[in-house]
Scaffold this motif. Structure first.
Motif, PDB file in Angstrom:
ATOM      1  N   GLN A  32       0.824  -1.259  -0.181  1.00  0.00           N
ATOM      2  CA  GLN A  32      -0.046   0.072   0.059  1.00  0.00           C
ATOM      3  C   GLN A  32       1.037   1.071   0.037  1.00  0.00           C
ATOM      4  OE1 GLN A  32      -3.562   0.265   2.520  1.00  0.00           O
ATOM      5  NE2 GLN A  32      -3.178  -1.764   3.185  1.00  0.00           N
ATOM      6  N   LEU A  33       1.823   1.217   0.806  1.00  0.00           N
ATOM      7  CA  LEU A  33       2.854   2.300   0.844  1.00  0.00           C
ATOM      8  C   LEU A  33       3.270   2.529  -0.601  1.00  0.00           C
ATOM      9  CD1 LEU A  33       5.054   1.724   4.012  1.00  0.00           C
ATOM     10  CD2 LEU A  33       3.386   3.516   3.831  1.00  0.00           C
ATOM     11  N   HIS A  34       3.870   1.655  -1.109  1.00  0.00           N
ATOM     12  CA  HIS A  34       4.424   1.713  -2.594  1.00  0.00           C
ATOM     13  C   HIS A  34       3.125   2.312  -3.761  1.00  0.00           C
ATOM     14  CE1 HIS A  34       6.009   0.687  -6.471  1.00  0.00           C
ATOM     15  NE2 HIS A  34       7.346   1.496  -5.900  1.00  0.00           N
ATOM     16  N   GLU A  35       1.986   1.615  -3.655  1.00  0.00           N
ATOM     17  CA  GLU A  35       1.199   1.764  -4.633  1.00  0.00           C
ATOM     18  C   GLU A  35       0.582   3.137  -4.321  1.00  0.00           C
ATOM     19  OE1 GLU A  35      -0.387  -2.671  -5.301  1.00  0.00           O
ATOM     20  OE2 GLU A  35      -1.649  -1.152  -4.188  1.00  0.00           O
ATOM     21  N   ARG A  36       0.433   3.756  -3.123  1.00  0.00           N
ATOM     22  CA  ARG A  36      -0.333   4.995  -2.957  1.00  0.00           C
ATOM     23  C   ARG A  36       0.973   6.109  -3.091  1.00  0.00           C
ATOM     24  NH1 ARG A  36      -4.589   4.917   2.010  1.00  0.00           N
ATOM     25  NH2 ARG A  36      -5.484   2.881   1.558  1.00  0.00           N
ATOM     26  N   MET A  37       2.024   6.261  -2.776  1.00  0.00           N
ATOM     27  CA  MET A  37       2.766   7.139  -2.651  1.00  0.00           C
ATOM     28  C   MET A  37       4.337   6.823  -2.924  1.00  0.00           C
ATOM     29  SD  MET A  37       1.065   9.951  -1.480  1.00  0.00           S
ATOM     30  CE  MET A  37       2.305  11.175  -0.947  1.00  0.00           C
ATOM     31  N   PHE A  38       4.638   5.983  -3.863  1.00  0.00           N
ATOM     32  CA  PHE A  38       5.896   5.461  -4.089  1.00  0.00           C
ATOM     33  C   PHE A  38       6.791   5.476  -2.916  1.00  0.00           C
ATOM     34  CE2 PHE A  38       3.902   7.166  -8.027  1.00  0.00           C
ATOM     35  CZ  PHE A  38       4.043   6.107  -8.969  1.00  0.00           C
ATOM     36  N   LEU A  39       6.417   4.978  -1.640  1.00  0.00           N
ATOM     37  CA  LEU A  39       7.142   5.009  -0.678  1.00  0.00           C
ATOM     38  C   LEU A  39       7.599   3.403  -0.305  1.00  0.00           C
ATOM     39  CD1 LEU A  39       4.844   6.668   1.596  1.00  0.00           C
ATOM     40  CD2 LEU A  39       6.930   7.597   1.203  1.00  0.00           C
ATOM     41  N   THR A  40       8.972   3.231   0.190  1.00  0.00           N
ATOM     42  CA  THR A  40       9.516   2.007   0.471  1.00  0.00           C
ATOM     43  C   THR A  40       9.534   2.065   1.792  1.00  0.00           C
ATOM     44  OG1 THR A  40      10.885   2.161  -1.633  1.00  0.00           O
ATOM     45  CG2 THR A  40      11.652   0.585   0.303  1.00  0.00           C
ATOM     46  N   ALA A  41       8.909   0.747   2.486  1.00  0.00           N
ATOM     47  CA  ALA A  41       9.313   0.347   3.908  1.00  0.00           C
ATOM     48  C   ALA A  41      10.504   0.151   4.385  1.00  0.00           C
ATOM     49  CB  ALA A  41       8.273  -0.941   4.161  1.00  0.00           C
ATOM     50  N   ASP A  42      10.952   0.862   5.347  1.00  0.00           N
ATOM     51  CA  ASP A  42      12.412   0.699   6.037  1.00  0.00           C
ATOM     52  C   ASP A  42      12.196   0.644   7.285  1.00  0.00           C
ATOM     53  OD1 ASP A  42      15.176   0.688   5.476  1.00  0.00           O
ATOM     54  OD2 ASP A  42      15.188   2.961   5.750  1.00  0.00           O
ATOM     55  N   TYR A  43      12.346  -0.472   7.982  1.00  0.00           N
ATOM     56  CA  TYR A  43      12.312  -0.464   9.519  1.00  0.00           C
ATOM     57  C   TYR A  43      13.538  -0.667   9.935  1.00  0.00           C
ATOM     58  CZ  TYR A  43      11.940  -2.467  14.218  1.00  0.00           C
ATOM     59  OH  TYR A  43      12.191  -2.514  15.536  1.00  0.00           O
ATOM     60  N   ARG A  44      13.831   0.303  10.962  1.00  0.00           N
ATOM     61  CA  ARG A  44      15.080   0.091  12.043  1.00  0.00           C
ATOM     62  C   ARG A  44      14.334   0.152  13.578  1.00  0.00           C
ATOM     63  NH1 ARG A  44      16.523   3.645   7.972  1.00  0.00           N
ATOM     64  NH2 ARG A  44      18.371   3.016   6.871  1.00  0.00           N
ATOM     65  N   ASN A  45      15.166  -0.403  14.212  1.00  0.00           N
ATOM     66  CA  ASN A  45      14.960  -0.362  15.603  1.00  0.00           C
ATOM     67  C   ASN A  45      15.612   0.818  16.303  1.00  0.00           C
ATOM     68  OD1 ASN A  45      17.743  -0.875  16.308  1.00  0.00           O
ATOM     69  ND2 ASN A  45      17.456  -2.842  16.474  1.00  0.00           N
ATOM     70  N   PRO A  46      15.291   1.233  17.589  1.00  0.00           N
ATOM     71  CA  PRO A  46      15.672   2.408  18.061  1.00  0.00           C
ATOM     72  C   PRO A  46      17.281   2.737  17.998  1.00  0.00           C
ATOM     73  CG  PRO A  46      14.205   1.530  19.525  1.00  0.00           C
ATOM     74  CD  PRO A  46      14.551   0.328  18.332  1.00  0.00           C
ATOM     75  N   GLN A  47      18.130   1.679  18.317  1.00  0.00           N
ATOM     76  CA  GLN A  47      19.521   1.716  18.023  1.00  0.00           C
ATOM     77  C   GLN A  47      20.025   2.000  16.964  1.00  0.00           C
ATOM     78  OE1 GLN A  47      17.969  -0.899  19.583  1.00  0.00           O
ATOM     79  NE2 GLN A  47      18.062  -0.251  21.842  1.00  0.00           N
ATOM     80  N   ASP A  48      19.477   1.246  16.050  1.00  0.00           N
ATOM     81  CA  ASP A  48      19.853   1.567  14.335  1.00  0.00           C
ATOM     82  C   ASP A  48      19.315   3.113  13.880  1.00  0.00           C
ATOM     83  OD1 ASP A  48      21.084  -0.836  14.497  1.00  0.00           O
ATOM     84  OD2 ASP A  48      19.665  -2.029  13.570  1.00  0.00           O
ATOM     85  N   THR A  49      18.111   3.449  14.358  1.00  0.00           N
ATOM     86  CA  THR A  49      17.485   4.702  13.958  1.00  0.00           C
ATOM     87  C   THR A  49      18.491   5.751  14.459  1.00  0.00           C
ATOM     88  OG1 THR A  49      15.190   3.613  14.051  1.00  0.00           O
ATOM     89  CG2 THR A  49      15.624   6.005  14.257  1.00  0.00           C
ATOM     90  N   LEU A  50      18.913   5.553  15.635  1.00  0.00           N
ATOM     91  CA  LEU A  50      19.867   6.879  16.180  1.00  0.00           C
ATOM     92  C   LEU A  50      21.114   6.700  15.481  1.00  0.00           C
ATOM     93  CD1 LEU A  50      20.212   9.106  18.055  1.00  0.00           C
ATOM     94  CD2 LEU A  50      20.981   7.497  19.743  1.00  0.00           C
ATOM     95  N   ALA A  51      21.409   5.387  15.137  1.00  0.00           N
ATOM     96  CA  ALA A  51      22.934   5.407  14.343  1.00  0.00           C
ATOM     97  C   ALA A  51      22.877   5.912  13.071  1.00  0.00           C
ATOM     98  CB  ALA A  51      23.417   3.737  14.439  1.00  0.00           C
ATOM     99  N   TYR A  52      21.516   5.713  12.485  1.00  0.00           N
ATOM    100  CA  TYR A  52      21.500   6.257  11.163  1.00  0.00           C
ATOM    101  C   TYR A  52      21.300   7.889  11.017  1.00  0.00           C
ATOM    102  CZ  TYR A  52      18.705   7.175   6.791  1.00  0.00           C
ATOM    103  OH  TYR A  52      18.234   7.402   5.511  1.00  0.00           O
ATOM    104  N   LEU A  53      20.712   8.351  12.169  1.00  0.00           N
ATOM    105  CA  LEU A  53      20.529   9.940  12.012  1.00  0.00           C
ATOM    106  C   LEU A  53      21.905  10.281  12.306  1.00  0.00           C
ATOM    107  CD1 LEU A  53      17.674  10.416  14.510  1.00  0.00           C
ATOM    108  CD2 LEU A  53      17.578  10.345  12.103  1.00  0.00           C
ATOM    109  N   ARG A  54      22.791   9.845  13.040  1.00  0.00           N
ATOM    110  CA  ARG A  54      24.150  10.344  13.346  1.00  0.00           C
ATOM    111  C   ARG A  54      25.071  10.223  12.037  1.00  0.00           C
ATOM    112  NH1 ARG A  54      24.226  11.380  18.482  1.00  0.00           N
ATOM    113  NH2 ARG A  54      23.540   9.935  19.893  1.00  0.00           N
TER     114      ARG A  54
END
Length: 322
Positions: free
Chosen positions: A280-302
């Motif tokens: 649905q994410l892709h069909e409606r808005m060309f979005l790609t699901a991209d899950y990260r847990n809290p630790q990986d999310t903060l590492a990604y931001l840094r």
């Protein structure tokens, strides 16, 4: 210890769990959760939030109430969210730029990326720099050659810092000049290009159908890898630049969530990203699901902030001269 004193101690410990901040109740959640959405209705972030809510309610067993709180590319929501109770009942859907870029170039903001707990990344958009269909450029190379050979100052409709930093990257490497025209929202930037008022604009949404209809031409994307649907568009990194930025949509919460509450929310988000939701994410808005847990999310931001910091510093230096 007497029976009476034991009863008194038990009662005191139970009362403490009710009043001490940061102490989670075992039955979390036992009431509706409010999800503040940092962007206007109908856009990519809002679409991600509302599709996710449908599955989150099933995973958590309580209603999740959406509240729109747009402004500043998600900064208004983040600044407000940080002051709410850290109990898991107030969460916010925003974009990584609000934590990576905004606090650096806007010193009036009361937060940094470390002043909130980040629950998970959820999705990211397919992005592109686009020009009008009758523009004299069919590729990045055409664009740069024209600017150099004819000493042409290119004009860029820009609604976010991501595209302004992109312009700085192009100017530094190619020795060209780009006049950045601020706009309110990505849709306004696209309209300026379609109307012939500016040469180009960068966006994460709104351009896909216009490219498919032949009204716009994409020249490159800022992704770490090529877009899934528009895989013929090269990334700016493939064109020899060090600049990339994927404005990833993510859930955050006030700082200090109890560990078990954070884990409950994180696992619920991961489970909510079903194959059907990804489609649905892709069909409606060309979005790609991209899950990260809290630790990986903060590492990604840094990681994002470290990569773009040279361009942020150049932007701040430009502003200081004005």
């Amino acid at each position: 210890m007497t029976r009476n004193s034991l009863k008194s101690l038990t009662a005191a410990l139970f009362a403490a769990t009710l009043v001490l901040p940061g102490v989670a109740l075992a039955e979390f959640p036992d009431k509706p959760i409010t999800m503040y959405i940092g962007f206007a209705p109908g856009g990519a972030v809002d679409t991600t939030a509302r599709l996710l809510i449908e599955n989150l309610e099933k995973e958590l067993g309580v209603p999740v109430v959406a509240v729109q709180q747009p402004g500043g590319g998600g900064a208004v929501m983040a600044a407000s969210l940080m002051n709410l109770p850290a109990d898991g009942y107030s969460i916010g859907m925003g974009a990584s730029a609000a934590f990576v870029l905004s606090p650096v170039y806007n010193k009036s903001l009361p937060y940094t990326m470390d002043d909130l707990d980040h629950i998970a990344t959820v999705s990211y958009p397919e992005d592109a720099l686009v020009v009008r269909k009758d523009a004299p450029w069919n590729s990045y190379e055409d664009l740069i050659k024209d600017a150099r050979d004819n000493k042409r100052v290119l004009t860029l409709s820009s609604q976010v810092a991501v595209s302004r930093l992109m312009a700085i990257a192009l100017e530094q490497k190619e020795g060209i000049d780009i006049d950045v025209i601020p706009t309110q929202g990505g849709g306004a930037g696209i309209q300026q290009v379609l109307g012939g008022h500016t040469d180009m604009t960068w966006g994460a949404s709104g351009w896909h159908q216009l490219v498919q209809a032949g009204e716009l031409k994409p020249l490159f994307s800022l992704g770490y890898k090529r877009n899934e649907t528009f895989s013929n568009i090269p990334t700016l990194r493939e064109l020899g630049h060090d600049y990339a930025f994927v404005d990833t949509f993510m859930l955050s919460a006030p700082k200090g969530l109890p560990a078990d509450v954070l884990e409950r929310l994180t696992k619920a988000v991961e489970a909510a990203l079903t194959d059907d939701l990804k489609q649905q994410l892709h069909e409606r808005m060309f979005l790609t699901a991209d899950y990260r847990n809290p630790q990986d999310t903060l590492a990604y931001l840094r990681k994002q902030q470290e990569e773009v910091m040279p361009f942020l510093e150049a932007m701040l230096a430009e502003d200081a001269k004005k």
